[in-house]
Design a protein around this motif. Structure first.
Motif, short mmCIF file in Angstrom:
data_model
loop_
_atom_site.label_atom_id
_atom_site.label_comp_id
_atom_site.label_asym_id
_atom_site.label_seq_id
_atom_site.Cartn_x
_atom_site.Cartn_y
_atom_site.Cartn_z
N PHE A 58 49.53 36.07 46.26
CA PHE A 58 48.43 35.73 47.16
C PHE A 58 47.31 36.76 47.03
CE2 PHE A 58 46.36 36.64 51.21
CZ PHE A 58 45.84 35.41 51.56
N VAL A 59 47.67 38.03 47.06
CA VAL A 59 46.66 39.10 46.96
C VAL A 59 45.95 39.03 45.62
CG1 VAL A 59 46.35 41.60 46.80
CG2 VAL A 59 47.82 40.63 48.58
N LYS A 60 46.70 38.80 44.55
CA LYS A 60 46.09 38.71 43.21
C LYS A 60 45.09 37.56 43.15
CE LYS A 60 47.19 38.25 38.30
NZ LYS A 60 48.26 38.07 37.30
N TRP A 61 45.46 36.40 43.73
CA TRP A 61 44.55 35.24 43.72
C TRP A 61 43.28 35.56 44.50
CZ3 TRP A 61 43.61 30.67 41.53
CH2 TRP A 61 42.70 29.82 42.17
N CYS A 62 43.42 36.21 45.66
CA CYS A 62 42.24 36.52 46.47
C CYS A 62 41.28 37.46 45.75
CB CYS A 62 42.66 37.13 47.80
SG CYS A 62 43.49 35.99 48.91
N ILE A 63 41.83 38.38 44.99
CA ILE A 63 40.99 39.34 44.28
C ILE A 63 40.35 38.72 43.04
CG2 ILE A 63 41.04 41.51 42.95
CD1 ILE A 63 43.20 42.50 44.89
N GLU A 64 41.10 37.87 42.34
CA GLU A 64 40.59 37.24 41.12
C GLU A 64 40.86 35.74 41.16
OE1 GLU A 64 42.27 39.12 37.72
OE2 GLU A 64 41.41 41.08 38.15
N PRO A 65 40.16 34.99 42.03
CA PRO A 65 40.37 33.53 42.08
C PRO A 65 39.87 32.86 40.81
CG PRO A 65 38.51 34.16 43.45
CD PRO A 65 39.14 35.44 42.97
N GLN A 66 40.51 31.74 40.46
CA GLN A 66 40.16 31.00 39.25
C GLN A 66 39.81 29.56 39.62
OE1 GLN A 66 40.09 32.61 36.27
NE2 GLN A 66 40.74 34.46 37.38
N PRO A 67 39.01 28.86 38.76
CA PRO A 67 38.74 27.44 39.01
C PRO A 67 40.04 26.65 39.07
CG PRO A 67 37.30 28.30 37.30
CD PRO A 67 38.33 29.36 37.56
N LYS A 68 40.14 25.75 40.05
CA LYS A 68 41.41 25.04 40.23
C LYS A 68 41.23 23.54 40.28
CE LYS A 68 45.71 26.24 42.45
NZ LYS A 68 46.32 27.09 43.47
#
Length: 287
Positions: A58-68
């Motif tokens: 979750f933390v990794k996604w928040c810091i580096e979100p990607q197109p989904k």
């Protein structure tokens, strides 16, 4: 002693108190994430389902979100909040979603966005109604969208309202058509040009497209033995479209009338000379 203590107070940095996690969520997340339904981003229920027991992910996604999700507004990085605060947000979201269920839509794409939040402009390759399997959907700025048929190298129709509902396509793993999220206001029965030749060269050949800085596509194709480029823009008042063409300029062109629209040319006539045909625009205004 008092003077020394006062000096320490004057030079010591002021440390701002960290706001409660509920306030952090309200300021940074609540505009896009509701508890039990998708707004701009997924609901807290869906987020909890994805990241339950995986705070690190979750933390990794928040810091580096990607197109989904195609066409959805992309999440900005929350790196400015810092990892400790993001972990508190994780706990807050898990608790907020506990015991809740996702509100389900009765039909259509469960991940679709409200019309006003659809990213415009955008281009999507998609199976669409009343077009070949090589259809391309384009969302123009404003409320207009159109279908360009790369198989037949021509504009098929224009609609007003939302963009497309891709759920039938995704649910069938690409073996079904998306549906139009709006009302078709113009259908082009055939390619709108002919030449003065005794017999126009049949067939078409799609040569690709390029996206400009404005996010709109310029299509390249070959028809009537002529190489074309075509770009579609909406009229500022939403009552039609402007189509900009260039050609190899090898032949004079005749513009055929089309039902339901008034057509005007930048050349002043719907009979366009070979020289004029090198670069011109047609305005299609709904009657």
């Amino acid at each position: 002693m008092k003077q020394a203590f006062l000096s320490i107070l004057l030079v010591a940095p002021l440390v701002a108190e960290e706001p409660p996690v509920a306030e952090v969520f309200k300021l940074n997340c609540s505009a896009c994430h509701a508890v039990d339904q998708m707004v701009v981003g997924p609901s807290l229920v869906e987020i909890a389902g994805i990241y339950r027991k995986d705070a690190d992910k979750f933390v990794k996604w928040c810091i580096e979100p990607q197109p989904k999700r195609p066409g959805a507004i992309e999440m900005p990085s929350m790196a400015h909040l810092g990892e400790p605060t993001l972990r508190k947000l994780y706990d807050y979201i898990m608790k907020a979603a506990e015991g809740k269920t996702e509100l389900k839509k009765t039909k259509g794409d469960p991940y679709s966005l409200p019309q006003e939040l659809v990213r415009r402009p955008q281009v999507q390759r998609m199976f669409l109604p009343d077009a070949s399997p090589a259809a391309i959907a384009v969302a123009l700025p404003g409320e207009l969208s159109y279908c360009f048929d790369a198989g037949d190298c021509r504009l098929r129709y224009v609609w007003k309202g939302g963009f497309i509902d891709g759920w039938p396509y995704w649910r069938a793993n690409g073996s079904s058509q998306a549906s139009i999220a709006g009302d078709v206001i113009y259908t082009e029965a055939s390619f709108p040009f002919s030449t003065n030749a005794s017999k126009d060269i049949p067939g078409s050949d799609f040569l690709g497209y390029a996206i400009g800085k404005d996010g709109l596509p310029t299509f390249r194709y070959r028809r009537l033995g002529i190489e074309w480029t075509e770009k579609v823009n909406p009229l500022s008042d939403g009552t039609g479209i402007e189509r900009s063409f260039t050609t190899s300029g090898s032949a004079a062109l005749n513009v055929a009338p089309q039902d339901g629209v008034e057509i005007t040319s930048s050349t002043g006539s719907l009979k366009i000379t070979a020289e004029q045909a090198k670069s011109f625009t047609l305005t299609f205004r709904w009657k």
